[in-house]
Design a protein around this motif. Sequence first.
Motif, mmCIF file in Angstrom:
data_model
loop_
_atom_site.group_PDB
_atom_site.id
_atom_site.type_symbol
_atom_site.label_atom_id
_atom_site.label_comp_id
_atom_site.label_asym_id
_atom_site.label_seq_id
_atom_site.Cartn_x
_atom_site.Cartn_y
_atom_site.Cartn_z
ATOM 1 N N ASN C 49 30.126 35.348 45.112
ATOM 2 C CA ASN C 49 31.152 36.174 45.743
ATOM 3 C C ASN C 49 32.518 35.479 45.722
ATOM 4 O O ASN C 49 33.542 36.124 45.548
ATOM 5 N N VAL C 50 32.518 34.156 45.892
ATOM 6 C CA VAL C 50 33.782 33.429 45.835
ATOM 7 C C VAL C 50 34.359 33.519 44.420
ATOM 8 O O VAL C 50 35.509 33.903 44.223
ATOM 9 N N THR C 51 33.529 33.196 43.422
ATOM 10 C CA THR C 51 34.025 33.145 42.050
ATOM 11 C C THR C 51 34.353 34.537 41.522
ATOM 12 O O THR C 51 35.419 34.772 40.967
ATOM 13 N N MET C 52 33.418 35.465 41.710
ATOM 14 C CA MET C 52 33.575 36.772 41.085
ATOM 15 C C MET C 52 34.169 37.793 42.042
ATOM 16 O O MET C 52 35.066 38.547 41.674
ATOM 17 N N GLY C 53 33.679 37.808 43.272
ATOM 18 C CA GLY C 53 34.130 38.825 44.205
ATOM 19 C C GLY C 53 35.581 38.637 44.606
ATOM 20 O O GLY C 53 36.379 39.561 44.539
ATOM 21 N N TYR C 54 35.923 37.428 45.027
ATOM 22 C CA TYR C 54 37.290 37.205 45.481
ATOM 23 C C TYR C 54 38.215 36.870 44.329
ATOM 24 O O TYR C 54 39.255 37.485 44.145
ATOM 25 N N ALA C 55 37.838 35.866 43.519
ATOM 26 C CA ALA C 55 38.773 35.409 42.489
ATOM 27 C C ALA C 55 38.680 36.239 41.210
ATOM 28 O O ALA C 55 39.491 36.078 40.313
ATOM 29 N N GLY C 56 37.691 37.125 41.115
ATOM 30 C CA GLY C 56 37.632 38.040 39.979
ATOM 31 C C GLY C 56 37.239 37.389 38.665
ATOM 32 O O GLY C 56 37.508 37.945 37.605
ATOM 33 N N ALA C 185 45.250 33.466 47.432
ATOM 34 C CA ALA C 185 45.525 33.165 46.023
ATOM 35 C C ALA C 185 44.368 33.646 45.147
ATOM 36 O O ALA C 185 44.591 34.180 44.064
ATOM 37 N N PHE C 186 43.118 33.476 45.607
ATOM 38 C CA PHE C 186 41.959 33.976 44.855
ATOM 39 C C PHE C 186 42.125 35.465 44.576
ATOM 40 O O PHE C 186 42.030 35.929 43.448
ATOM 41 N N VAL C 187 42.342 36.212 45.649
ATOM 42 C CA VAL C 187 42.401 37.664 45.492
ATOM 43 C C VAL C 187 43.622 38.064 44.656
ATOM 44 O O VAL C 187 43.556 38.974 43.820
ATOM 45 N N ALA C 188 44.731 37.356 44.863
ATOM 46 C CA ALA C 188 45.937 37.646 44.085
ATOM 47 C C ALA C 188 45.637 37.498 42.596
ATOM 48 O O ALA C 188 46.040 38.316 41.771
ATOM 49 N N LEU C 189 44.882 36.461 42.271
ATOM 50 C CA LEU C 189 44.491 36.199 40.891
ATOM 51 C C LEU C 189 43.694 37.364 40.325
ATOM 52 O O LEU C 189 43.899 37.800 39.195
ATOM 53 N N ARG C 190 42.786 37.881 41.145
ATOM 54 C CA ARG C 190 41.959 38.988 40.725
ATOM 55 C C ARG C 190 42.803 40.227 40.503
ATOM 56 O O ARG C 190 42.613 40.964 39.554
ATOM 57 N N GLU C 191 43.766 40.453 41.402
ATOM 58 C CA GLU C 191 44.510 41.714 41.366
ATOM 59 C C GLU C 191 45.605 41.709 40.315
ATOM 60 O O GLU C 191 45.858 42.722 39.685
ATOM 61 N N SER C 192 46.328 40.626 40.166
ATOM 62 C CA SER C 192 47.361 40.562 39.137
ATOM 63 C C SER C 192 47.740 39.116 38.891
ATOM 64 O O SER C 192 48.422 38.486 39.687
ATOM 65 N N GLU C 193 47.273 38.610 37.752
ATOM 66 C CA GLU C 193 47.509 37.205 37.462
ATOM 67 C C GLU C 193 49.003 36.932 37.286
ATOM 68 O O GLU C 193 49.524 35.923 37.745
ATOM 69 N N VAL C 194 49.685 37.867 36.631
ATOM 70 C CA VAL C 194 51.093 37.625 36.330
ATOM 71 C C VAL C 194 51.912 37.584 37.621
ATOM 72 O O VAL C 194 52.771 36.706 37.801
ATOM 73 N N GLN C 426 46.933 45.268 44.585
ATOM 74 C CA GLN C 426 46.592 46.595 45.079
ATOM 75 C C GLN C 426 45.579 46.591 46.218
ATOM 76 O O GLN C 426 45.702 47.355 47.161
ATOM 77 N N ASP C 427 44.590 45.726 46.102
ATOM 78 C CA ASP C 427 43.486 45.802 47.048
ATOM 79 C C ASP C 427 43.703 44.904 48.271
ATOM 80 O O ASP C 427 42.825 44.753 49.091
ATOM 81 N N MET C 428 44.881 44.286 48.365
ATOM 82 C CA MET C 428 45.175 43.488 49.556
ATOM 83 C C MET C 428 46.048 44.323 50.487
ATOM 84 O O MET C 428 46.706 45.264 50.057
ATOM 85 N N THR C 429 46.084 43.928 51.748
ATOM 86 C CA THR C 429 46.958 44.648 52.664
ATOM 87 C C THR C 429 48.416 44.316 52.330
ATOM 88 O O THR C 429 48.712 43.335 51.652
#
Lengths: 290, 235, 591
Positions: C49-56, C185-194, C426-429
């Motif tokens: 979940n850390v690697t794939m779920g949060y950090a994508g 930062a994990f979730v940000a990476l998943r949502e948009s790396e740029v 997108q998926d963050m508040t």
Amino acid sequence: MDLFWQILVSGGMLGSLYALVGLGFVLIYRSTRVVNFSQGEMLMLGAILALYFYQDLKLPYGLAFVGSCVTVGLLGAFLERVAFRPLQRAPVITLILATVAVGQMIRSAVRIVRGSEVSHFPPLFPTTPFTVGGVTLTALTVGTVILSIFLVGALVLFIRYTRIGRGMEAAAQNRDAATLSGVSINQTFLLTWAVSSALAAAAGILIAPLIVITPDMGIIGLKGFIGAILGGFLTIPGAIAGCFLLGIIENLAGYYISGAMKDVVSFGLLLLILIACPQGLFGRQEARRA
Amino acid sequence: MLELNGVRSSYGRIQVLHDVSLSVPEGKIVCLLGANGAGKTTTVRTIVGLHRSTKNDIKFLGKPIGATAPHKIVTLGIAMVPERRDVFPDMTVADNLTMGAYSVKNRSQVREDMERVHNLFPVLAERKSAYAGTLSGGQQQMVAIGRALMSRPKLLLLDEPTLGLAPLLVRQIFEALKRLHSEGITILLIDQNARQALALADYAYVLENGRVVIEGDSGFLHSNPDVRRAYLGAI
Amino acid sequence: MKFKLASASIALYAGFVLIALAAPAVLPAYPLFVFSLAVVNIIAVLGVNVTMGYAGQISLGHAGFAAIGAYTTALLMAHGDWAFWTALPAGGLLAGVFGYLLGLPALRLGPLYVSMVTFGFGFVVVLILQNWYELANGPNGMAVAPPQLFGNDLTPHQFHYFVVVVAVALFVVTRNLINSRVGRAFVALRESEVAARAMGVNVAATKTLAFGLGAAYAGIAGGLFAGLTQFINPDSFVFGVSISYVTMAILGGSGFFAGPIVGGLTLTVLPELLRGAAEYKELLTGFVLLMLLIFLPRGLVGLLWDRFSVRPDVIREVKSIKTDAIDKSVRPDSSRELLRVTDVSLSFGGLAALKNVSLEVNEGEIVSIIGPNGAGKTSLFNTISGLYSPNKGAIEVAGQPVMGYRAHQRARMGISRTFQNLELFQDMTALDNVLVGAHGQITNSPIESAFRLPGERRREAEQRSRALELLEFVGLLHYAEERAGSLSFGHQRLLEIARALASRPKLLMLDEPAAGLNSTEVGALADIIRLVRTRYGASVLLIAHTMNLVMALSDRVIVLHHGVKIADGTPASIQKDAAVIDAYLGEVSNA
């Protein structure tokens, strides 16, 4: 020196089979940007079905071969329709996992039907060795190489010269422009999955007499992927060259290091290539759109 | 020939076209002007079905085409040249052109049309075995236009065919469009080059934020300060 | 509302822990073993979940990490005379190191290759173990001595308690991390790396951390598995196991905190109840995974979340914020130069996007860049913010050359931006989006975040109230806890500005902030941009096509055409410039 040639020749033979299954990966990747983790299972299924047709139903070899390829090709098309098309707009990770799931289902279903028993595919050509210029060959290996090179060539010609093949190629290069030219993307994808599944089946049938048939033999299909990566995943000639190279490297490693470490070497090579030059040895960078 | 009646279109929750109505009469050149993000590209993508719209009352030759599958559009006689010189980069120029005739069964017609395209853009004949991705921007644009012509369209849609091209090439492309028009092809043209587009077109629509804000004969718009305002702001 | 939701979920977690702790008292031996195994699986799935779920980042090799943890633990105990208690963390650590190393190729490669690399890794690990006869007994596997405490073997009951305690500890640490700058930062990476890079997130460090952490959890799970079953062999860590971890993660809800618990428990216990043979379990796993991907990609927890989640109310929290506070730390001196771009040229495969572009922006100045489509405006932004590297030329910010720095470093040096096509997470508040913008402002290390050390809490709280203030500034305070992707288009544009301001930029670059806005929204936007200068002291570089906005706001206007700067002057002079009018309306054809 003769030994070196021997290794080279048998490596090339392995490589031609890798090329067959590797091309399936490349075809699917180029049109759908998905690496198909069930490709190895298609290979395994191809071998098992052919064995069933040939040995149990007593069909002639040619018919068993074609029948198995067609059946597996139809399965590929069916899976595209029910599993992958609904996910067309999903993230790449989802699609990759879907192919993983399909692979697992095929593998375990085969195990349920026929258990984990090991079977041998009776050799089609004689296996009595003969020597040409110091290199020992059998009719089986030569026949296998010729058949697989023939199939690879047929595929390349199909894509190059038939209308449908051109449509597949166009859709892979530029989806919108292909649509605007009248190519149906849905039909093309269906066909792509069917063709690459059938290719994997063919590779499975050809490789079956050389190894044993088990539900886990699909792992060898992934060698096709590694070979394709090695050569450059995005071009068909690069992928073919890479598969041949991988076959040779594996055989060298098998001889000079250890037989058991052959697979470790090829996956190690995969890591190395991906880190050092992800575009492959003969490939080129994927064109980036500004 | 082509009629849009209150077309709405959106990306996700964001509506980008608000009741766009426009018509392209047979034998005319109509241009679609407007700043970046005004909805010009979405309009033509909606026409050919590459973008599914929420309300798609679109008629071609009197028949509704809003629900037609995008790959069938070309068989009706509509060809589109997408923006950004959309070629098949790893195919030769000749193969790119042949792809344009994908739905054409008659081989001699394909040969004939290839001749016509070579006639229109002689440089494509010279470079017919070059990979399209290696051509210059202007030549790629010619390939894209040529490919669209290979289906013998009645209506040609062009999305910014001169974007980023040098003036000499811009002139060449416009000359070609003039010639195609004189051969009887109806044209809907999107262009940033408002003056030149208006000089060529019979009628024009100006889009702003997904709405048609001005429309009229090109001569009238050419001198209309509102057009300039749409691009450069009030002075 | 907030109180209710929080207390409800706390009650659920507490209830689960209580059940887990009470289990040994009620359950017979085998069901207890299954329960312990479920908790071990939950830990491994937490890693996924850390690697794939949060950090994508896709991982098909988590069983390989578990194998490393298990074998390290077993080998250290068998051949090194280590106690289980020291061998277990060593196994986790080694797995983490492997995960970190495997994360390195992921830095440059897409999910496609990463999936294959992680798969290949898992495969090779099993292969090596199968052939490692000297120490690990090859395919026959090895027995693991029962863990001992004070000279006595642990009973299954005691070991169950231990497993539950480890799980609780890891969940607490993970929760802390996920709610800190690291998790964002994990979730940000998943949502948009740029966008993550442009907001100052070190993508390389974050990705490798996500892989390392996920692998370490799997390693610990492997070590616990060895202690629980007291026998390990390579077959326990084959590809199918990696798939079942992934399936558990997705069934529970990938990227949801409770996901691993729900998924791990369900998919460990359910097959036991079915009592099928191994093949049937595998078939079921594959089928469940496929169905989930097609019909329920957000998993069970995601389903409940979408149905029942209640947004916490943050409005009360910000009553104390002085919304008209002026940031005194930055007072612009309009005579001082802030940005200098010298002779920058950029080309893509022979196609020139920028040709010898030079420009300056002074402190507190609002400069607009206009030009027809394809003129090179966004390329210029990407070059300044470090997403593109130019073929030649120099860029200085406040006198300091920035060319040698990467995008996230430049963000921390005071360059911030928005994106033409909206690159929100997108998926963050909305609030978390702004907090990612403040990534470089918060200096907490992952260790500080994991254990919520006092300084960390204070710094997080500071940034949180500042983020709320920024949301108030752009008028989005009421949407603080909404998903960014659910906001209207206009609000998303404003949120990007708030996010960009969170890094306390000296230079704020806005790429077509007015595109797609209606005229009322454009008016509000103009006010905000003006206030950016007076309140936050930032210079603004603005790309816009809405000319009214450009002309009304700008101190200076720069015109690009075909990658060349063709004019640079006051708005009034630009509107009269013949070359500019030609560029926009097109030269009249002489032909």
